[in-house]
Design a protein around this motif. Structure first.
Motif, PDB file in Angstrom:
ATOM      1  N   HIS A   1      -3.624   9.602   8.223  1.00 27.65           N
ATOM      2  CA  HIS A   1      -4.544   9.753   7.098  1.00 27.65           C
ATOM      3  C   HIS A   1      -4.271  11.077   6.402  1.00 27.65           C
ATOM      4  CE1 HIS A   1      -7.291   6.397   8.074  1.00 27.65           C
ATOM      5  NE2 HIS A   1      -6.853   6.625   9.296  1.00 27.65           N
ATOM      6  N   LEU A   2      -4.286  11.032   5.074  1.00 22.67           N
ATOM      7  CA  LEU A   2      -4.188  12.230   4.248  1.00 22.67           C
ATOM      8  C   LEU A   2      -5.556  12.413   3.606  1.00 22.67           C
ATOM      9  CD1 LEU A   2      -2.229  14.412   3.140  1.00 22.67           C
ATOM     10  CD2 LEU A   2      -1.914  12.932   1.170  1.00 22.67           C
ATOM     11  N   THR A   3      -6.278  13.459   4.020  1.00 19.32           N
ATOM     12  CA  THR A   3      -7.662  13.641   3.586  1.00 19.32           C
ATOM     13  C   THR A   3      -7.946  15.089   3.204  1.00 19.32           C
ATOM     14  OG1 THR A   3      -8.350  14.013   5.886  1.00 19.32           O
ATOM     15  CG2 THR A   3      -8.564  11.774   5.050  1.00 19.32           C
TER      16      THR A   3
ATOM     17  N   GLN B   1      -3.051  13.814   9.220  1.00 20.52           N
ATOM     18  CA  GLN B   1      -3.478  13.712  10.611  1.00 20.52           C
ATOM     19  C   GLN B   1      -3.189  12.319  11.144  1.00 20.52           C
ATOM     20  OE1 GLN B   1      -7.442  15.140  11.101  1.00 20.52           O
ATOM     21  NE2 GLN B   1      -7.627  14.444  13.192  1.00 20.52           N
ATOM     22  N   LYS B   2      -2.677  12.271  12.372  1.00 17.64           N
ATOM     23  CA  LYS B   2      -2.447  10.996  13.035  1.00 17.64           C
ATOM     24  C   LYS B   2      -3.791  10.434  13.483  1.00 17.64           C
ATOM     25  CE  LYS B   2       0.374   8.848  16.590  1.00 17.64           C
ATOM     26  NZ  LYS B   2       1.386   9.080  17.622  1.00 17.64           N
ATOM     27  N   GLU B   3      -3.974   9.138  13.259  1.00 21.30           N
ATOM     28  CA  GLU B   3      -5.228   8.485  13.636  1.00 21.30           C
ATOM     29  C   GLU B   3      -5.468   8.656  15.134  1.00 21.30           C
ATOM     30  OE1 GLU B   3      -6.212   3.968  13.368  1.00 21.30           O
ATOM     31  OE2 GLU B   3      -6.346   4.831  11.345  1.00 21.30           O
ATOM     32  N   GLY B   4      -6.672   9.082  15.500  1.00 19.29           N
ATOM     33  CA  GLY B   4      -7.028   9.285  16.897  1.00 19.29           C
ATOM     34  C   GLY B   4      -6.762  10.685  17.408  1.00 19.29           C
TER      35      GLY B   4
ATOM     36  N   ALA C   1       0.486  18.403  -0.189  1.00 18.60           N
ATOM     37  CA  ALA C   1       0.293  17.574   1.001  1.00 18.60           C
ATOM     38  C   ALA C   1       1.119  16.295   0.922  1.00 18.60           C
ATOM     39  CB  ALA C   1      -1.189  17.244   1.174  1.00 18.60           C
ATOM     40  N   MET C   2       1.211  15.716  -0.262  1.00 19.23           N
ATOM     41  CA  MET C   2       2.007  14.493  -0.448  1.00 19.23           C
ATOM     42  C   MET C   2       3.490  14.783  -0.195  1.00 19.23           C
ATOM     43  SD  MET C   2      -0.049  11.924  -1.443  1.00 19.23           S
ATOM     44  CE  MET C   2       0.870  10.807  -2.462  1.00 19.23           C
ATOM     45  N   GLU C   3       3.970  15.930  -0.657  1.00 21.85           N
ATOM     46  CA  GLU C   3       5.368  16.300  -0.423  1.00 21.85           C
ATOM     47  C   GLU C   3       5.634  16.516   1.070  1.00 21.85           C
ATOM     48  OE1 GLU C   3       8.058  16.313  -2.480  1.00 21.85           O
ATOM     49  OE2 GLU C   3       6.618  15.360  -3.838  1.00 21.85           O
ATOM     50  N   HIS C   4       4.717  17.198   1.750  1.00 23.46           N
ATOM     51  CA  HIS C   4       4.860  17.404   3.193  1.00 23.46           C
ATOM     52  C   HIS C   4       4.822  16.066   3.934  1.00 23.46           C
ATOM     53  CE1 HIS C   4       4.786  21.730   3.058  1.00 23.46           C
ATOM     54  NE2 HIS C   4       3.656  21.726   2.376  1.00 23.46           N
ATOM     55  N   MET C   5       3.955  15.162   3.482  1.00 25.21           N
ATOM     56  CA  MET C   5       3.842  13.841   4.099  1.00 25.21           C
ATOM     57  C   MET C   5       5.169  13.083   3.996  1.00 25.21           C
ATOM     58  SD  MET C   5       1.600  10.600   2.792  1.00 25.21           S
ATOM     59  CE  MET C   5       2.675  10.415   1.380  1.00 25.21           C
TER      60      MET C   5
ATOM     61  N   GLY D   1       5.519   4.204  10.145  1.00 24.24           N
ATOM     62  CA  GLY D   1       4.073   4.373  10.184  1.00 24.24           C
ATOM     63  C   GLY D   1       3.429   4.026   8.862  1.00 24.24           C
ATOM     64  N   SER D   2       2.118   4.042   8.867  1.00 25.33           N
ATOM     65  CA  SER D   2       1.317   3.755   7.696  1.00 25.33           C
ATOM     66  C   SER D   2       0.438   4.958   7.400  1.00 25.33           C
ATOM     67  CB  SER D   2       0.453   2.516   7.971  1.00 25.33           C
ATOM     68  OG  SER D   2      -0.461   2.311   6.938  1.00 25.33           O
ATOM     69  N   VAL D   3       0.445   5.402   6.130  1.00 28.10           N
ATOM     70  CA  VAL D   3      -0.367   6.548   5.730  1.00 28.10           C
ATOM     71  C   VAL D   3      -1.428   6.069   4.749  1.00 28.10           C
ATOM     72  CG1 VAL D   3      -0.394   8.834   4.679  1.00 28.10           C
ATOM     73  CG2 VAL D   3       1.604   8.096   5.981  1.00 28.10           C
ATOM     74  N   LYS D   4      -2.666   6.283   5.105  1.00 30.25           N
ATOM     75  CA  LYS D   4      -3.784   5.974   4.218  1.00 30.25           C
ATOM     76  C   LYS D   4      -4.140   7.259   3.482  1.00 30.25           C
ATOM     77  CE  LYS D   4      -5.621   2.177   6.934  1.00 30.25           C
ATOM     78  NZ  LYS D   4      -4.516   2.021   7.842  1.00 30.25           N
ATOM     79  N   ILE D   5      -4.042   7.203   2.163  1.00 32.02           N
ATOM     80  CA  ILE D   5      -4.286   8.364   1.323  1.00 32.02           C
ATOM     81  C   ILE D   5      -5.690   8.237   0.744  1.00 32.02           C
ATOM     82  CG2 ILE D   5      -3.509   9.627  -0.717  1.00 32.02           C
ATOM     83  CD1 ILE D   5      -0.700   8.320  -0.129  1.00 32.02           C
ATOM     84  N   HIS D   6      -6.474   9.302   0.878  1.00 31.10           N
ATOM     85  CA  HIS D   6      -7.865   9.292   0.437  1.00 31.10           C
ATOM     86  C   HIS D   6      -8.041  10.186  -0.786  1.00 31.10           C
ATOM     87  CE1 HIS D   6      -9.334   7.317   4.158  1.00 31.10           C
ATOM     88  NE2 HIS D   6      -8.233   7.876   4.655  1.00 31.10           N
TER      89      HIS D   6
END
Length: 74
Positions: free
Chosen positions: A5-7, A16-19, A33-37, A46-51
């Protein structure tokens, strides 16, 4: 496949990794943050959920792109 998740967290954005309790990376802006991601996810699956800034879900990105189940026919 791992989920991330990117929050917004206070004044920072975090990936942050879920969990997990710890952020993988913190950045001052969402753009940074998007560039670092992108760099972190290079070579990973993996899957990244962007908020959005208010915490609402904005979009989801799958890495590598070929692992995205929505790209398959059917």
């Amino acid at each position: 496949m791992d989920n991330y998740h990117l929050t917004k967290d206070g004044d920072d954005w975090k990936l942050q990794k879920e969990g997990s309790d710890r952020a993988i990376k913190r950045s001052e802006t969402k753009a940074a943050a998007m560039e670092h991601m992108k760099g972190y996810m290079d070579g990973k699956e993996g899957s990244v959920k962007i908020h959005k800034e208010d915490g609402e879900f904005q979009e989801e990105r799958t890495y590598p792109r070929s692992a995205d189940p929505r790209s398959s026919k059917g």
